[in-house]
Structure formats: C-alpha cells, structure tokens
Design an enzyme around this catalytic site. Sequence first.
Site, mmCIF file in Angstrom:
data_model
loop_
_atom_site.group_PDB
_atom_site.id
_atom_site.type_symbol
_atom_site.label_atom_id
_atom_site.label_comp_id
_atom_site.label_asym_id
_atom_site.label_seq_id
_atom_site.Cartn_x
_atom_site.Cartn_y
_atom_site.Cartn_z
ATOM 1 N N GLU A 16 -19.019 5.066 -3.399
ATOM 2 C CA GLU A 16 -18.142 4.387 -4.351
ATOM 3 C C GLU A 16 -18.691 4.405 -5.773
ATOM 4 O O GLU A 16 -17.943 4.546 -6.746
ATOM 5 C CB GLU A 16 -17.884 2.952 -3.897
ATOM 6 N N ARG A 68 0.833 -1.212 0.000
ATOM 7 C CA ARG A 68 0.000 0.000 0.000
ATOM 8 C C ARG A 68 0.861 1.252 0.000
ATOM 9 O O ARG A 68 0.565 2.228 -0.693
ATOM 10 C CB ARG A 68 -0.941 0.001 1.212
HETATM 11 C C1 LIG Z 1 -19.490 0.838 1.484
HETATM 12 C C2 LIG Z 1 -18.429 1.093 2.466
HETATM 13 N N1 LIG Z 1 -17.435 1.938 2.151
HETATM 14 C C3 LIG Z 1 -16.439 2.162 3.018
HETATM 15 C C4 LIG Z 1 -16.423 1.535 4.240
HETATM 16 C C5 LIG Z 1 -15.272 1.749 5.202
HETATM 17 N N2 LIG Z 1 -15.725 2.513 6.376
HETATM 18 C C6 LIG Z 1 -16.005 1.901 7.538
HETATM 19 S S1 LIG Z 1 -16.554 2.976 8.694
HETATM 20 C C7 LIG Z 1 -16.382 4.283 7.636
HETATM 21 C C8 LIG Z 1 -16.724 5.664 8.094
HETATM 22 C C9 LIG Z 1 -18.110 5.729 8.606
HETATM 23 O O1 LIG Z 1 -18.422 7.004 9.042
HETATM 24 P P1 LIG Z 1 -19.789 7.247 9.777
HETATM 25 O O2 LIG Z 1 -20.899 6.669 8.968
HETATM 26 O O3 LIG Z 1 -19.870 8.674 10.096
HETATM 27 O O4 LIG Z 1 -19.667 6.332 11.070
HETATM 28 P P2 LIG Z 1 -19.246 6.705 12.564
HETATM 29 O O5 LIG Z 1 -18.719 8.091 12.582
HETATM 30 O O6 LIG Z 1 -20.484 6.582 13.353
HETATM 31 O O7 LIG Z 1 -18.225 5.688 12.955
HETATM 32 C C10 LIG Z 1 -15.908 3.860 6.396
HETATM 33 C C11 LIG Z 1 -15.635 4.739 5.250
HETATM 34 C C12 LIG Z 1 -17.482 0.651 4.522
HETATM 35 N N3 LIG Z 1 -17.534 -0.035 5.677
HETATM 36 N N4 LIG Z 1 -18.471 0.462 3.636
#
Ligand SMILES: Cc1ncc(C[n+]2csc(CCOP(=O)(O)OP(=O)(O)O)c2C)c(N)n1
Lengths: 315, 285
Positions: free
Chosen positions: A58, A10
């Site tokens: 996405e 990465r």
């Molecule tokens: C479709 C998808 N894209 C990316 C992710 C990676 N991901 C996991 S948590 C997150 C951020 C989530 O933010 P939020 O919805 O604000 O959650 P919180 O702040 O409550 O943790 C991402 C991008 C995922 N799980 N699913």
Amino acid sequence: MTIKQMANPRDAYGETLVSLGERYQNIVVLDADLSKSTKTILFAKKFPDRFFEMGIAEANMISTAAGLASCGKTAFASTFAVFATGRVYDQIRMDVAYSNTNVKIFATHGGISVGKDGASHQMIEDIALMRVLPNMTVLAPSDASETRRLVELMATTPGPMYARIGRANAPVLYTSDEVEDIAIGKGIITREGSDVSIIACGTMVDQAIDAAARLSKRGVSARVVDMHTIKPLDERLVLKCVKDTKAMVTVEEHSIIGGLGGAVSEVLAEHQSKTRFQRIGVQDMFCESGEPDELFEKYKLSAKHIAKTITTLLK
Amino acid sequence: MKHHDEAFIRQLDLMAVKIRKHIIEMLYRAKSGHPGGSLSAVEAIVTLYFHHMRHNPQDPNDPNRDRFILSKGHAAPTLYAALAESGYFDVEELLHLRQINSMLQGHPVCTHIPGVEASTGSLGHGLSFANGVALAGKLDKKDYRVYVMVGDGETDEGQIWEAAAAASHYKLDNLTAFLDRNFLQIDGNTEDVLRLESIQERWRAFGWHVLEIDGHDIEAIIDALLMDSEQKNQPKMIILNTVKGKGVSFMENNIDFHGVPPNEMEYKLAMKELTLVERALEASL
Ligand SMILES: Cc1ncc(C[n+]2csc(CCOP(=O)(O)OP(=O)(O)O)c2C)c(N)n1
Ligand SMILES: [Mg+2]
C-alpha cells in the site's frame, strides 16, 4: 414501512470509474490486491493499460499514485480503509497532502460494519487521520447514487481527496434528480425537523433517517443532515441547525474522537453555542467480530439507540 | 535426512486432518473467513505445536517458551485449532469463531486469546514483530526460539524486506521463518500480481539461510527445523511449497476460496473427504 431499494456503493464506485475512464484519458487507477472487493477490477478489465496492480504494497501504491499525479494523471488509489490511511499515513502526508498532488484515495470497508473480520479490519479512525492533513478533502458518501456523484466530482475537482464507503449494500437515498445537486462541501437536509438535528455521514445516514421516523412516533421532530463532506465542513449548515433546532447529535461509523463529531464540536465550541449536543459513534475502544447489525446494536449505533440517545438528550 | 518413527509421523498427519476438519467446521459456522490460506498452513503449524516447539498450554506466558507468530493473520482458524487441540482453551470455543461476544476474533488478537503472541491481520508486520521477540531473547540471554509464518503474497509488503534486512543484520539465529509458498494471493497468481521469483535468491541476498521443502510433508518440516542448530548467526527461511486449499479437492488451487467459506453442500463434501483421509490414517496406525 416502504421497502428500501438496496445497492452497493462499491459497485457504484467501480462503474463510475469505468465511465470516467471513457471520458477522461488521464484517469489512472491503482489497487493493492483487493480489486475484486473495491471493484476497481471493472476499470482494470476495461482499461488494462491505465490500471496498476501494486500487490499487497500500500505504501508503494500511494507514493506511486502521487508520482503519476505529478505528471498530469488523476490517480485513484483503492484498498480497504484500514490499509488506505493508517498504514500509509506518511506517504499520504508527504506525497499527497504536502505535495498537493491530484491523488484520490478511495477506500472501501470503512467502519465497524466490516463485521466478522474483527477490530483489526474495522477502520474507525480514518476520517480523523485524513481530516488533520492540510489540503485534504474528506468524503463519506451514504449510498450508491451519492457515491456515483461524489466520485465524478473527485475526478473533476483538483487536489488531494479521501473518500470512504462501507462494505455492505445500502438503501438508495437519492433519486437521479436529487443527485445532480450534490456538491462537495455542502451538506444535505434529507428530512426536515424542528426539535433536533441529526448530522450523520456515510452508512449512518440511513440509521439516522430510521431514528427520525422512530422519534416522530414519540412526537419528536428530527431533522436529518447527510454531511457527506467532513472536510471542508459545511459550517453554515451546522450553524443553521443550531438556530433552527434545540439540540444536535452527530452520528458516524467512526470513533467519536476526531471525525464528524469532532469537526462539528469544534464549530459549536468556537461559536459559543449553548445547544445541547452529543456525539454518537464508536466510543474510544476497539470493537469485535460480529454481524453488522449485531455490532450496531451492541455499540449503540442502531436507529433504536440513536433515538434513545436523542430522547435522553432532550429531557 | 534423519529417520523418524513412522507411527509418530502418522500421528501428526492425523492431527493435520483433524485441524483441517476444525477449519472447515469453523468457517462454515462463521459464514465468513479464509479457507485457502488456512488449509495451506496446516502441516507447518501442526509440526510446531505438536512436536517441535517448547511450550506449555497451562502456562501460556512462560518467559522461556518458544514463540510462534502468525504474520498472515487471516489463517487464524489454523492457529486457533492448533491452540485448542494443544489445550490453551476449550475446543468448543472454535465453534464461535467470528461471532459477537466470542473470544475468537476474525484475526488473531494477543490481548484476548491465550497462546496468541501477536495481533495480526494487517499483513506485513509479523516478521518485524518476531525480530523484536528474537532480539529480546538475545538481550535476556534466553534460549527460546522464535517462529513466524508469512504468506507469499504478503512478501509484496516493503516492511517484510525491512525486517528481512534487520534479521540478518542482527544475526538472529534464534529466528525461523516459514514462507507459505502457495503461489496465490487475492487478485491472482503471485507472479502475475507482483513477481516474487526468484524468491530463494531474494532471501539469500538478504543474508538468510534458505531451505525449500514440500510444505505438506511433516517429516521434511521436522528435518528442516532441526537444521537450525547447525546454522550459526543466520536467520532461517523455510520456503514451504504448498497448495492453497490443501486437503479439500475443490478448494485446492482455487482462488475463489481465498476468502469465501464453504456453503452447506461444500461443507458436507469437504467433511466427507477429510473424514475418509482420517479413517485411512487411523487404520494405518
Ligand atoms: C496490509 C494488508 N493489505 C491487504 C490485506 C487484505 N488481504 C488479506 S489476505 C490477502 C492476500 C494474502 O495473500 P498471501 O499472503 O499469499 O496469503 P495466502 O495465500 O496464504 O492466503 C490480502 C491482500 C491485508 N490483510 N493486509
Ligand atoms: Mg499465497
């Protein structure tokens, strides 16, 4: 045993994007709220104008990348493999493959070695999904240096491409001299052998090399092929292995259906090959949370299991 | 605002602290996982499982049960802890989160874990799934209610807005969504990553009944939930103003704790802080 030098593919991706960005003004990069994990953040910091944070969206990212590409940009779009393929399949199909746009989907966190996040995040179908798309090139680099080289080739070779790497650090397999010879569509014999050919890709190349070492202690001479390009597949090399060795296995951190094993099976079948052959990979199932090593062990992808499978195949 | 029994609310507050301790313990042992978004979701989930929802841990498949769907699946520890404390499975299970051969997967999976309604972890699906469950309830003339929680960053996903449109189109007044408005996702503040404001107006424009409350005030959550019955034909959105990492001082509003578990020192510190709050609450009862 020599101690392996480790590096994260990465990091190699992010660093290569930066050097490409310096060289080529038309490189743009998109990410979907995972830039710290995919390492596109390195490009974002250096070239904020050419980096597009798309948020957790996405599908929008892929089609936007295609639009940018249609205007002469070379568009790299990154997220985890699971979100970079299955989730956005129709966007890739229409706007990238069918439209033949210069979009480079670079996915990290492929395979089961994602580990503890569990099966929801362990992408084992992406190679199959991308391989069936016309116009699409499919890559799975095995280490940081190969990643570097293939990312450069992605940038300089026109057309839709998909590449996937894992999450973890990986042993460095190639010196900078060797890297020069790496070309899309040409597999690499990383270790010679005469009894069996192990055709592997991505994270499994290292396991295959270890398996070959184990086998040699038992008097079995194994050739290892790093098949970093799954499409277009190096058919000539596959057929050469059929000729040179008595048996063949494919090894991938992917479902045994439709990926590298599927691609090689197709070549063998259509050439009426009688060679003893087995696909090693994730069986037709979802796996589970766990440490990568534990998962490789349980789902029979470790060097030990690869060697064992080969021993049985040769009996 | 309705008057609630003070002692009862304190009991729920106490459960919230207990859940937070489980979360920290689980993530510390798992050596991976998501503290920030798990901690911000606690009060809403506690209110649902320990007060508001009609559910029976002895009969997780009761066709008449209320349903909760955790769309932001990375907050799995909160859901698991609430399920265990409710009696769906042994609390001891929590210690094996994310470990090989254990039931509790990194993200919720409905085929393995009693009480989990939907497999989540890929963001953006849960609201659509909840719509389906709510539609089935109407079709089958059942009076169960459907609850779902989405992250604020999660609402970047187009599918969320497809679901938002469908829920109001189908007049899903048996559906209540929570939005965990903690203003953070992974790459930064939600407004820097992809602007969401005005989030209230957006949901209203999609035909939802929108409320906005302090997401850590259990009394306010109860009141907001009770307002359901007064609203006809509209799905309801309760925007929870929350703090990511809530309850552990050094995790609060700290983006670095989105997806990184506490190390040993942080674990001890977090448990100490939470235990102090727990003792004070116990003493006040
Ligand atoms: C479709 C998808 N894209 C990316 C992710 C990676 N991901 C996991 S948590 C997150 C951020 C989530 O933010 P939020 O919805 O604000 O959650 P919180 O702040 O409550 O943790 C991402 C991008 C995922 N799980 N699913
Ligand atoms: Mg958030």
